[in-house]
Scaffold this motif. Structure first.
Motif, short mmCIF file in Angstrom:
data_model
loop_
_atom_site.label_atom_id
_atom_site.label_comp_id
_atom_site.label_asym_id
_atom_site.label_seq_id
_atom_site.Cartn_x
_atom_site.Cartn_y
_atom_site.Cartn_z
N VAL A 276 0.84 -1.17 0.19
CA VAL A 276 0.04 -0.06 -0.03
C VAL A 276 0.96 1.16 -0.10
O VAL A 276 0.28 2.35 -0.46
N GLU A 277 2.11 1.41 0.51
CA GLU A 277 2.97 2.36 0.61
C GLU A 277 3.40 2.66 -0.74
O GLU A 277 4.17 1.68 -1.52
N PRO A 278 3.68 3.87 -1.16
CA PRO A 278 4.30 4.35 -2.39
C PRO A 278 5.91 4.32 -2.35
O PRO A 278 6.37 4.78 -1.40
N SER A 279 6.60 4.16 -3.36
CA SER A 279 8.05 4.40 -3.39
C SER A 279 8.18 5.68 -3.95
O SER A 279 7.44 6.53 -4.20
N ASP A 280 9.64 6.08 -3.93
CA ASP A 280 9.81 7.31 -4.40
C ASP A 280 9.38 7.80 -5.69
O ASP A 280 9.23 8.84 -6.34
N GLY A 281 9.21 6.65 -6.65
CA GLY A 281 8.80 6.76 -8.15
C GLY A 281 7.53 6.75 -8.30
O GLY A 281 7.13 6.93 -9.35
N GLY A 282 6.77 6.57 -7.10
CA GLY A 282 5.17 6.69 -7.19
C GLY A 282 4.65 5.51 -7.33
O GLY A 282 3.41 5.42 -7.14
N ARG A 283 5.41 4.38 -7.54
CA ARG A 283 4.71 2.95 -7.73
C ARG A 283 4.74 2.54 -6.28
O ARG A 283 5.24 3.02 -5.25
N ARG A 284 3.82 1.52 -6.00
CA ARG A 284 3.98 0.76 -4.75
C ARG A 284 5.11 0.13 -4.37
O ARG A 284 5.97 -0.19 -5.37
N ALA B 185 7.44 1.47 5.24
CA ALA B 185 6.80 2.70 5.62
C ALA B 185 7.03 3.84 5.43
O ALA B 185 6.14 4.73 5.55
N GLY B 186 8.30 4.17 5.17
CA GLY B 186 8.72 5.53 4.81
C GLY B 186 8.47 6.78 5.97
O GLY B 186 8.54 6.48 7.01
N PRO C 226 6.85 9.86 12.81
CA PRO C 226 6.06 10.40 14.10
C PRO C 226 6.33 9.48 15.17
O PRO C 226 6.02 8.20 15.07
N PHE C 227 6.60 10.14 16.31
CA PHE C 227 6.71 9.32 17.57
C PHE C 227 5.59 9.29 18.57
O PHE C 227 4.97 10.31 18.82
#
Length: 407
Positions: A272-280, A344-345, A350-351
């Protein structure tokens, strides 16, 4: 060994799944999902362990005469894997997995009668008194004094990194009963009641700022603590033999089932999380390569563990093989948490100090990111310890070089 499951094994798997579905309640599941260190509070763990005890499944590795299950290697594997895949609380408590085997092997009949039934029923909680401020990986340098005074030993000194000492009713402890040229010969193995006068427990807060119920490590101070000589396990000065025997069980646990569950969580995040390139993240070639390499390592570790545990069931000692499992398992655990952090990027940043507050109704304040985000970074930092405790990676390499390769 034959890795194909029989019809009886498959029926047993269904029985385990049915038990988990009813015994592993929603409250436990919610707390485990938001746990920073992979544990729930003592109340929750005791509740879970007592349910396993009622079922007769709490001690798969114990001999049948002491309350073990008598399972085959395949059944043990199925049980461990299904528990891990469900994310159920660990049964690897200090009493069940470490202290009890030592009492069985070296304890007196009176010690077995007093302690083993209570450990099995989770009526008492144990902690381990090994490391000291000046004795960690070099455990033989420990200095906690135990001086003989009639029918008692008098203890002075401290232990450190003592996991859940604040919960413990009893401690199994390495003490120095004499000073010998060979340091190991002056060490003895004691059982002591944590309510004994003179014991002070001081928490050691970690950087993840755990909430109440997640406080994990402590320093324990002993000031003229009197312990009956009857609590000595084995002979005086032979505690090092007990300690080495115990470490086979601390190091020789099954890592693959838990790693399989950890990898499943990483895959869920990456889907579900995107990579730097915009893909999953799951579609990123570099990430998929790292994930695949780690999956292969876990599968190889799984096959190795099955072979070793089958041999142990046949009566073979774990020996130095436990060091290999400890080394490979801890490295894989750290690698999985690193991959989860990457997946998770920014949501891992956030703590959240008290991840249980919302579950327990103590706050309605929303937090950033999805539910899994608050625990990703704490898991990463918490697992830095795995390559240190129970003997650092360097110690494991030395053991294997000496005991396996004969160097």
């Amino acid at each position: 060994m034959d890795l194909d499951f029989s019809q009886e094994d498959l029926a047993f798997r269904d029985e385990v799944r049915a038990f988990i579905a009813t015994a592993y309640d929603d409250d436990m599941r919610a707390h485990m999902a938001q746990s920073k260190n992979g544990h729930i509070n003592k109340q929750g763990q005791v509740r879970w362990l007592k349910r396993l005890h009622e079922k007769g499944w709490i001690a798969p590795d114990w001999p049948v005469e002491y309350g073990g299950t008598g399972w085959t290697p395949a059944q043990k594997y199925i049980f461990e894997m299904e528990m891990a895949l469900a994310g159920a609380p660990s049964t690897q408590t200090m009493g069940l997995r470490m202290c009890a085997p030592v009492i069985m092997a070296f304890g007196t009949d009176a010690q077995k009668k007093e302690h083993l039934p209570k450990i099995l029923a989770t009526d008492i909680w144990w902690c381990q008194g090994y490391s000291e401020p000046g004795a960690g990986s070099d455990l033989a340098s420990l200095s906690l004094k135990a001086e003989r005074d009639g029918d008692h030993y008098v203890l002075n000194g401290s232990k450190i990194w003592t996991t859940y000492a604040q919960w413990a009713d009893w401690m199994f402890c390495l003490v120095r009963t004499s000073n010998e040229e060979i340091r190991q010969k002056g060490i003895s193995f004691l059982l002591l009641d944590m309510k004994t006068p003179g014991i002070t427990i001081v928490p050691l807060p970690t950087l993840d700022g755990p909430a109440e119920g997640e406080q994990e490590i402590n320093q324990v101070f002993f000031e003229n603590v009197r312990v009956p000589v009857a609590n000595l396990v084995g002979k005086e000065g032979e505690g090092w033999t007990c300690a080495k025997y115990l470490l086979q069980f601390e190091r020789g646990n099954a890592y693959a089932p838990g790693l399989t569950n950890m990898l499943a969580k990483v895959k869920k995040i990456a889907s579900v999380e995107p990579s730097d390139g915009g893909r999953r993240m799951m579609d990123d070639p570099d990430f998929r390569k790292k994930l695949s390499e780690l999956q292969i390592k876990v599968e190889a570790l799984n096959a190795t563990e099955l072979r070793m545990f089958a041999a142990r069931t046949a009566g073979e000692a774990m020996g130095a093989s436990s060091s290999m499992l400890k080394l490979e398992g801890s490295q894989a655990q750290q690698a999985v948490t690193e991959l989860a952090l990457e997946a998770a990027g920014i949501y891992a940043q956030p703590f959240v100090q008290d991840t249980w507050a919302e579950i327990e109704g103590r706050t309605n304040t929303p937090r950033a990111g999805p539910d899994y985000a608050a625990t990703v970074a704490p898991h990463y930092f918490n697992y830095r310890k795995t390559s240190i405790y129970a003997g650092s990676n360097e110690i494991q390499h030395n053991i294997m070089a000496k005991m396996v390769l004969g160097l």
